[in-house]
Design a protein around this motif. Structure first.
Motif, mmCIF file in Angstrom:
data_model
loop_
_atom_site.group_PDB
_atom_site.id
_atom_site.type_symbol
_atom_site.label_atom_id
_atom_site.label_comp_id
_atom_site.label_asym_id
_atom_site.label_seq_id
_atom_site.Cartn_x
_atom_site.Cartn_y
_atom_site.Cartn_z
ATOM 1 N N TRP A 164 -14.691 5.119 7.191
ATOM 2 C CA TRP A 164 -13.572 4.482 6.517
ATOM 3 C C TRP A 164 -14.148 3.327 5.712
ATOM 4 O O TRP A 164 -15.053 2.655 6.181
ATOM 5 C CB TRP A 164 -12.569 3.927 7.528
ATOM 6 C CG TRP A 164 -11.982 4.949 8.438
ATOM 7 C CD1 TRP A 164 -12.398 5.250 9.696
ATOM 8 C CD2 TRP A 164 -10.882 5.805 8.170
ATOM 9 N NE1 TRP A 164 -11.610 6.243 10.227
ATOM 10 C CE2 TRP A 164 -10.669 6.604 9.303
ATOM 11 C CE3 TRP A 164 -10.045 5.978 7.054
ATOM 12 C CZ2 TRP A 164 -9.667 7.546 9.380
ATOM 13 C CZ3 TRP A 164 -9.038 6.922 7.136
ATOM 14 C CH2 TRP A 164 -8.846 7.693 8.277
ATOM 15 N N ARG A 188 0.842 -1.185 0.000
ATOM 16 C CA ARG A 188 0.000 0.000 0.000
ATOM 17 C C ARG A 188 0.877 1.234 0.000
ATOM 18 O O ARG A 188 1.977 1.235 0.544
ATOM 19 C CB ARG A 188 -0.893 0.027 1.237
ATOM 20 C CG ARG A 188 -1.856 -1.124 1.294
ATOM 21 C CD ARG A 188 -2.767 -1.024 2.468
ATOM 22 N NE ARG A 188 -2.026 -0.990 3.730
ATOM 23 C CZ ARG A 188 -2.584 -0.834 4.912
ATOM 24 N NH1 ARG A 188 -3.874 -0.695 5.014
ATOM 25 N NH2 ARG A 188 -1.861 -0.829 6.000
ATOM 26 N N GLY A 203 -12.967 0.077 2.781
ATOM 27 C CA GLY A 203 -11.954 -0.617 1.995
ATOM 28 C C GLY A 203 -12.545 -1.143 0.705
ATOM 29 O O GLY A 203 -13.601 -1.766 0.715
ATOM 30 N N MET A 241 -8.168 2.396 0.369
ATOM 31 C CA MET A 241 -8.973 2.726 1.534
ATOM 32 C C MET A 241 -9.417 4.166 1.375
ATOM 33 O O MET A 241 -8.647 5.040 0.991
ATOM 34 C CB MET A 241 -8.197 2.556 2.839
ATOM 35 C CG MET A 241 -9.086 2.767 4.051
ATOM 36 S SD MET A 241 -8.377 2.207 5.623
ATOM 37 C CE MET A 241 -7.002 3.309 5.808
ATOM 38 N N SER A 283 -16.885 -1.320 5.627
ATOM 39 C CA SER A 283 -17.107 0.091 5.932
ATOM 40 C C SER A 283 -17.296 0.220 7.438
ATOM 41 O O SER A 283 -18.011 -0.587 8.046
ATOM 42 C CB SER A 283 -18.348 0.597 5.195
ATOM 43 O OG SER A 283 -18.581 1.952 5.488
ATOM 44 N N CYS A 318 -16.791 -2.587 -2.554
ATOM 45 C CA CYS A 318 -16.599 -2.150 -1.174
ATOM 46 C C CYS A 318 -16.622 -3.398 -0.286
ATOM 47 O O CYS A 318 -17.652 -4.044 -0.145
ATOM 48 C CB CYS A 318 -17.674 -1.159 -0.746
ATOM 49 S SG CYS A 318 -17.441 -0.537 0.936
#
Length: 110
Positions: free
Chosen positions: A87, A9, A89, A39, A77, A74
């Protein structure tokens, strides 16, 4: 918790915003990015298990890349600590070859 990521990442030093492709609605700001996912920090709740076609827009053009179009799922969450943001991912599930190349150029810059 086991980290199952296959690609490293990157935390962007420049601002990357995500917009829903068809409506133009802003989904949020990318806080980390890899070649297979990202993210998001969002002003609005994101629904897990939702597919979205979106545009990743960079605040500056990098080697001719200012926007990347892709489809993402997604995966999760969660509300942020302030209960006003969330937030989420996302896993990239569809990316045309030219867009994958653009993403790699962007990742090299990060």
């Amino acid at each position: 918790m086991e980290d199952r990521r296959q690609n490293s990442r990157h935390t962007p030093e420049l601002q990357l915003e995500v917009f829903e492709l068809h409506s133009g609605r802003r989904l949020g700001r990318i806080v980390d990015l890899s070649s297979d996912g990202f993210m998001l920090f969002s002003d609005t709740p994101q629904r897990a298990d939702t597919l979205v076609e979106c545009r990743l827009v960079s605040e500056q053009v990098i080697k001719g890349v200012g926007e990347i179009r892709l489809a993402a799922d997604c995966l999760w969450s969660r509300p942020a600590a302030d209960d006003q943001h969330c937030w989420a991912g996302f896993h990239i599930i569809d990316l045309a070859q030219d867009q994958a190349e653009a993403l790699e150029l962007l990742l090299e810059h990060l």
